[in-house]
Design an enzyme around this catalytic site. Structure first.
Site, PDB file in Angstrom:
ATOM      1  N   GLU A  86      43.084  46.269  39.632  1.00  0.00           N
ATOM      2  CA  GLU A  86      42.968  45.583  38.347  1.00  0.00           C
ATOM      3  C   GLU A  86      42.505  46.556  37.256  1.00  0.00           C
ATOM      4  O   GLU A  86      43.033  46.565  36.141  1.00  0.00           O
ATOM      5  CB  GLU A  86      41.958  44.429  38.412  1.00  0.00           C
ATOM      6  CG  GLU A  86      42.187  43.447  39.521  1.00  0.00           C
ATOM      7  CD  GLU A  86      41.399  43.808  40.779  1.00  0.00           C
ATOM      8  OE1 GLU A  86      41.641  44.886  41.371  1.00  0.00           O
ATOM      9  OE2 GLU A  86      40.560  42.998  41.177  1.00  0.00           O
ATOM     10  N   CYS A 115      35.675  43.951  38.068  1.00  0.00           N
ATOM     11  CA  CYS A 115      37.045  43.751  37.587  1.00  0.00           C
ATOM     12  C   CYS A 115      37.171  42.429  36.827  1.00  0.00           C
ATOM     13  O   CYS A 115      37.924  42.342  35.858  1.00  0.00           O
ATOM     14  CB  CYS A 115      38.036  43.832  38.744  1.00  0.00           C
ATOM     15  SG  CYS A 115      38.218  45.521  39.376  1.00  0.00           S
ATOM     16  N   TYR A 133      38.657  37.759  48.705  1.00  0.00           N
ATOM     17  CA  TYR A 133      37.766  38.846  49.071  1.00  0.00           C
ATOM     18  C   TYR A 133      36.507  38.194  49.627  1.00  0.00           C
ATOM     19  O   TYR A 133      36.258  37.006  49.383  1.00  0.00           O
ATOM     20  CB  TYR A 133      37.482  39.695  47.831  1.00  0.00           C
ATOM     21  CG  TYR A 133      36.597  40.885  48.084  1.00  0.00           C
ATOM     22  CD1 TYR A 133      36.973  41.874  48.987  1.00  0.00           C
ATOM     23  CD2 TYR A 133      35.387  41.021  47.416  1.00  0.00           C
ATOM     24  CE1 TYR A 133      36.153  42.970  49.211  1.00  0.00           C
ATOM     25  CE2 TYR A 133      34.567  42.117  47.639  1.00  0.00           C
ATOM     26  CZ  TYR A 133      34.953  43.077  48.540  1.00  0.00           C
ATOM     27  OH  TYR A 133      34.144  44.154  48.769  1.00  0.00           O
TER      28      TYR A 133
END
Length: 157
Positions: A86, A115, A133
């Protein structure tokens, strides 16, 4: 409005959401392919920024320009200077004539909190990702900022 026109409007809404879902899936598949460019061994992540139906930037996780293409140390821990996909995509935008106001970013994994801050500040309004994640603080921050967030798992069938 007559009944026929009402049904046409409803059908168009369903068609648009189906079309958007197909586009989301395709862009995520493209981000997955783009992730293969990463030299990282532990995890390969790709990102595409799309605005007005055009890809305006891309990125994958890796080392900064001019660094050796080795992302992990001898203990298989990511080096601290490795850039996330990202971050690479957003910083590429900063060097271009494009801007990301109102864009969508497609990412193969949900963004970390660092990010997420970049995404918010860049004006991206929608995040579509294919896998979670282990930490959710990035997603939580995006939602708090009013960014639309969508998990769209890609199946291997």
């Amino acid at each position: 409005m007559c009944g026929y026109m009402y049904l046409c409007v409803i059908f168009q809404c369903f068609s648009m959401s189906d079309k958007q879902r197909q586009l989301d899936r395709r862009y995520l598949q493209m981000a997955t392919i783009w992730a293969e460019n990463s030299y990282c061994q532990r995890r390969k992540v790709g990102a595409l920024v799309v605005k007005d139906s055009m890809i305006i930037s891309d990125g994958y996780n890796g080392t900064p320009t001019g660094f050796e293409n080795v992302c992990e140390d001898e203990n298989n821990v990511s080096k601290p200077y490795v850039l996330h996909a990202e971050a690479n995509a957003i910083t590429k935008l900063a060097r271009s004539n494009n801007n990301s106001d109102g864009a969508t970013i497609y990412i193969t994994a949900s963004p970390c909190i660092e990010c997420a801050k970049l995404i918010i500040q860049s004006g991206i309004k929608r995040v579509v990702y294919s896998e979670n994640y282990r930490l959710t603080d990035g997603i939580d921050l995006l939602r708090r900022a009013g960014v639309e967030v969508q998990l769209l798992p890609l199946t291997t069938t």
